[in-house]
Enzyme design. Structure first.
Site, PDB file in Angstrom:
ATOM      1  N   LYS A 173       0.886  -1.181   0.000  1.00 56.37           N
ATOM      2  CA  LYS A 173       0.000   0.000   0.000  1.00 56.37           C
ATOM      3  C   LYS A 173       0.915   1.220   0.000  1.00 56.37           C
ATOM      4  CE  LYS A 173      -1.705   3.081   1.955  1.00 56.37           C
ATOM      5  NZ  LYS A 173      -1.448   4.490   1.522  1.00 56.37           N
ATOM      6  N   SER A 226       5.081   8.618   9.434  1.00 61.41           N
ATOM      7  CA  SER A 226       5.264   9.516  10.577  1.00 61.41           C
ATOM      8  C   SER A 226       4.943   8.777  11.887  1.00 61.41           C
ATOM      9  CB  SER A 226       4.394  10.754  10.398  1.00 61.41           C
ATOM     10  OG  SER A 226       3.066  10.360  10.113  1.00 61.41           O
ATOM     11  N   CYS A 281      13.957  10.925   6.004  1.00 62.56           N
ATOM     12  CA  CYS A 281      13.971  10.605   7.444  1.00 62.56           C
ATOM     13  C   CYS A 281      15.403  10.542   7.942  1.00 62.56           C
ATOM     14  CB  CYS A 281      13.250   9.301   7.712  1.00 62.56           C
ATOM     15  SG  CYS A 281      14.142   7.906   7.079  1.00 62.56           S
ATOM     16  N   GLU A 383       9.264  17.173  14.085  1.00 63.61           N
ATOM     17  CA  GLU A 383       9.887  16.972  12.768  1.00 63.61           C
ATOM     18  C   GLU A 383       9.251  17.973  11.803  1.00 63.61           C
ATOM     19  OE1 GLU A 383       8.607  13.411  10.647  1.00 63.61           O
ATOM     20  OE2 GLU A 383      10.660  13.090   9.964  1.00 63.61           O
TER      21      GLU A 383
HETATM   22  P1  NAD Z   1       2.487   9.440   6.678  1.00 65.55           P
HETATM   23  O1  NAD Z   1       2.594   8.913   8.065  1.00 65.55           O
HETATM   24  O2  NAD Z   1       1.570  10.578   6.416  1.00 65.55           O
HETATM   25  O3  NAD Z   1       2.006   8.272   5.674  1.00 65.55           O
HETATM   26  C1  NAD Z   1       2.620   7.020   5.673  1.00 65.55           C
HETATM   27  C2  NAD Z   1       1.594   5.987   5.204  1.00 65.55           C
HETATM   28  O4  NAD Z   1       0.514   5.938   6.141  1.00 65.55           O
HETATM   29  C3  NAD Z   1       0.979   6.314   3.850  1.00 65.55           C
HETATM   30  O5  NAD Z   1       0.893   5.133   3.085  1.00 65.55           O
HETATM   31  C4  NAD Z   1      -0.399   6.849   4.213  1.00 65.55           C
HETATM   32  O6  NAD Z   1      -1.365   6.557   3.231  1.00 65.55           O
HETATM   33  C5  NAD Z   1      -0.725   6.134   5.490  1.00 65.55           C
HETATM   34  N1  NAD Z   1      -1.579   6.934   6.385  1.00 65.55           N
HETATM   35  C6  NAD Z   1      -1.656   8.292   6.420  1.00 65.55           C
HETATM   36  N2  NAD Z   1      -2.523   8.669   7.380  1.00 65.55           N
HETATM   37  C7  NAD Z   1      -2.984   7.538   7.964  1.00 65.55           C
HETATM   38  C8  NAD Z   1      -3.896   7.293   9.042  1.00 65.55           C
HETATM   39  N3  NAD Z   1      -4.484   8.284   9.698  1.00 65.55           N
HETATM   40  N4  NAD Z   1      -4.138   6.017   9.377  1.00 65.55           N
HETATM   41  C9  NAD Z   1      -3.540   5.004   8.733  1.00 65.55           C
HETATM   42  N5  NAD Z   1      -2.658   5.186   7.706  1.00 65.55           N
HETATM   43  C10 NAD Z   1      -2.374   6.441   7.326  1.00 65.55           C
HETATM   44  O7  NAD Z   1       3.969   9.772   6.209  1.00 65.55           O
HETATM   45  P2  NAD Z   1       4.436  10.542   4.908  1.00 65.55           P
HETATM   46  O8  NAD Z   1       4.120  11.984   5.061  1.00 65.55           O
HETATM   47  O9  NAD Z   1       3.996   9.841   3.684  1.00 65.55           O
HETATM   48  O10 NAD Z   1       6.023  10.335   4.998  1.00 65.55           O
HETATM   49  C11 NAD Z   1       6.861  11.154   5.742  1.00 65.55           C
HETATM   50  C12 NAD Z   1       7.103  10.590   7.125  1.00 65.55           C
HETATM   51  O11 NAD Z   1       7.685   9.294   7.041  1.00 65.55           O
HETATM   52  C13 NAD Z   1       8.097  11.417   7.918  1.00 65.55           C
HETATM   53  O12 NAD Z   1       7.658  11.469   9.258  1.00 65.55           O
HETATM   54  C14 NAD Z   1       9.391  10.641   7.815  1.00 65.55           C
HETATM   55  O13 NAD Z   1      10.314  10.848   8.837  1.00 65.55           O
HETATM   56  C15 NAD Z   1       8.859   9.245   7.855  1.00 65.55           C
HETATM   57  N6  NAD Z   1       9.810   8.301   7.299  1.00 65.55           N
HETATM   58  C16 NAD Z   1      10.440   7.465   8.158  1.00 65.55           C
HETATM   59  C17 NAD Z   1      11.377   6.576   7.679  1.00 65.55           C
HETATM   60  C18 NAD Z   1      12.055   5.625   8.600  1.00 65.55           C
HETATM   61  O14 NAD Z   1      12.566   4.628   8.132  1.00 65.55           O
HETATM   62  N7  NAD Z   1      12.081   5.868   9.905  1.00 65.55           N
HETATM   63  C19 NAD Z   1      11.671   6.548   6.315  1.00 65.55           C
HETATM   64  C20 NAD Z   1      11.008   7.423   5.465  1.00 65.55           C
HETATM   65  C21 NAD Z   1      10.074   8.302   5.972  1.00 65.55           C
END
Ligand code: NAD
Length: 499
Positions: A173, A226, A281, A383
């Site tokens: 997904k 996140s 990240c 962040e």
């Molecule tokens: P996000 O948390 O908004 O989304 C991540 C995934 O969760 C997406 O597929 C999204 O569709 C889904 N999602 C969004 N809202 C949701 C909800 N309320 N309930 C269930 N699923 C939901 O993250 P983003 O903005 O796409 O990516 C950036 C974030 O990811 C930053 O915080 C970054 O630090 C983090 N990140 C972490 C790593 C790591 O390995 N630690 C790597 C890359 C990115």
């Protein structure tokens, strides 16, 4: 308008009556496609397809599964440019950076090519009289991955390559903000010889995520995104009895010691803080000079380096970074810049109001620098995930270590120094999962594992490397007895021992 569909059973799939969400080109601000968002019926369909395909795939011997991975690797390499351009058009990062995104995922595909060796179990000959003990690694069945927008090739590949090589079926997904590259990767994997149904890609938002977390046939879920959502996903999936690994957000610190090579350090910080518009990240959005004279010298070198940065459209080969992903995200970053000013940190370079001629509607932000940032400020604790660098001055190395260690996130950290003792002590003490010594973005190579501490990671096993193999397999331990010629034991009523 182009619609980005689901990918089930080896082909594009359109769900009747599905919701649609706009997909933007961040360089222009224009809507370039719409992605179809699925619901629970879509998840049921994808799972049914995966459940059907998985047993036969698990029965394919590991060397043949590896051959599919080798061919997948070849096809990704052959299509690298097309994939990178597609990625940049939806994400906004410059094409050279998209190539890096794909290459770091490709590294994990290469690692997965070693699956015959990686899945080998253990064997003890003669653990007792006529008794052998051995362990098997078996696939877990159907696993799922939920990925963020910022690495739409690398992070899906972190998950799907080991999962599939281990003999699982996988449901991906991806982020709804840049959903096209994952579909192209799935098409290439089918072209490489993967049987249909072993990899399904479903597009969607929270509705699909919740349906994945509640589906009883999905045995393991890997999440990257996140922290609040990672925590939620971890809790809901674990409560449903699934194996979970959920990587969260980050706020990585770069500690600059008084003996650091400042020119090299500034060059490294530029790439790590502003590359990919700070949407990594493993970016370095906090710099911690140790001592006032280090701080003043660093600041004096940072300002001209920042002024020399070139912000451009994602196809501009000379640009250091491109636009941020959406207008909404741009507004969020600007909100944090205002917050940092209101909290009393000193705005040294202001990136707001940056306009690229001919692309006034693109989601561009100039590089921003703050000095005299203090722990406790919300703009420091949160962040920001944009091209914003915050300088926190420390009076000693211990204070710098404590800053990184006490922060709620513990993904990555870096130290810049010429002193081996100081670097060793730092690496040993700091409460962060991935440490760089004169390496600004210490993303581990594919045969180690990636994972942060504290609110950067929920669950026990990290991404890729041997942890990836452990996550996507279950260990079964067999104790086998082949007694010699007809001797009957009189110990049937006691717990067996290895006398
Ligand atoms: P996000 O948390 O908004 O989304 C991540 C995934 O969760 C997406 O597929 C999204 O569709 C889904 N999602 C969004 N809202 C949701 C909800 N309320 N309930 C269930 N699923 C939901 O993250 P983003 O903005 O796409 O990516 C950036 C974030 O990811 C930053 O915080 C970054 O630090 C983090 N990140 C972490 C790593 C790591 O390995 N630690 C790597 C890359 C990115």
């Amino acid at each position: 308008m182009r619609t980005i569909h689901q990918f089930i059973d080896g082909a594009a799939y359109t769900e009747a009556g599905g919701r649609l969400q706009d997909v933007f080109n961040p360089s222009t601000g224009a809507v370039q496609a719409q992605v179809s968002l699925g619901g629970s019926a879509l998840v049921d369909r994808a799972v049914a397809s995966a459940v059907k395909a998985q047993p036969a795939w698990a029965a394919v011997n590991p060397q043949r599964r590896a051959r599919v991975m080798f061919e997948f690797k070849r096809l990704i390499e052959a299509n690298m440019k097309e994939l990178a351009e597609l990625l940049s058009s939806e994400h906004g990062k410059v094409v050279s950076d998209s190539m890096g995104d794909i290459q770091r995922g490709l590294d994990v595909v290469e690692f997965a090519c070693g699956i015959p060796h990686l899945m080998k179990g253990e064997f003890t000959d003669g653990a007792g009289p006529g008794i052998d003990v051995y362990s098997l690694r078996q696939p877990i069945g159907v696993a799922a991955g939920i990925t963020p927008f910022n690495f739409p090739a690398m992070i899906p590949l972190w998950m799907l390559a080991p999962a599939i090589a281990c003999g699982n079926a996988f449901i991906l997904k991806p982020s709804e903000r840049d959903p096209s590259v994952p579909i192209r990767l799935a098409e290439l994997l089918i072209e490489a010889g993967l049987p249909p149904g072993v990899l399904n890609v479903i597009q969607g938002d929270k509705v699909v995520v919740d349906a994945i977390l509640d589906h009883p046939a999905i045995k393991a879920v890997s999440f990257v995104g996140s922290s609040d959502i990672a925590n939620y996903v971890y809790g809901r999936g674990a409560a449903n009895g699934k194996r979970m690994q959920c990587m969260g957000g980050a706020k990585n610190h770069g500690i600059v010691m008084p003996d650091a090579d400042l020119d090299q350090t500034v060059a490294d910080i530029m790439g790590a803080a502003y590359g990919s518009a700070g949407e990594r990240c493993m970016a370095l959005p906090v710099v911690v000079p140790v001592g006032e004279s280090t701080a003043e010298a660093l600041r004096a070198k940072l300002i001209p380096a920042i002024e020399a940065l070139r912000v451009g459209v994602s196809t501009d080969n000379d640009a250091h970074y491109g636009p941020v992903v959406t207008g909404q995200h741009k507004a969020r970053i600007e909100g944090y810049i205002q917050m940092a000013i209101d909290e009393g940190s000193e705005l040294v370079v202001d990136g707001r109001g940056f306009k690229l001629q001919g692309h006034e509607e693109g989601y561009f932000l100039g590089p921003t620098l703050f000095d005299h940032v203090k722990p406790g400020m919300k703009s420091y604790e949160d962040e920001i995930f944009g091209p914003v660098l915050q300088m926190v001055r420390a009076s000693s190395a211990d204070e710098a270590i404590e800053l990184a260690s006490k922060h709620q996130y513990g993904n990555g950290v870096a130290i810049f120094t010429r002193n081996g003792d100081a670097a060793r002590e730092f690496a040993a003490k700091v409460e962060v999962g991935m440490v760089g010594i004169n390496v600004p973005i210490p993303v581990p190579v594919s045969y180690y594992s990636f994972g942060g501490w504290k609110r950067s990671g929920f669950g026990d096993l990290n991404q890729y490397g041997m942890d990836g193999i452990r996550f996507y397999t279950r260990t079964k331990t067999v104790t086998a007895r082949w007694p010699k010629g007809g001797a009957v034991s009189d110990q049937s009523f006691v717990i067996p021992t290895m006398r």
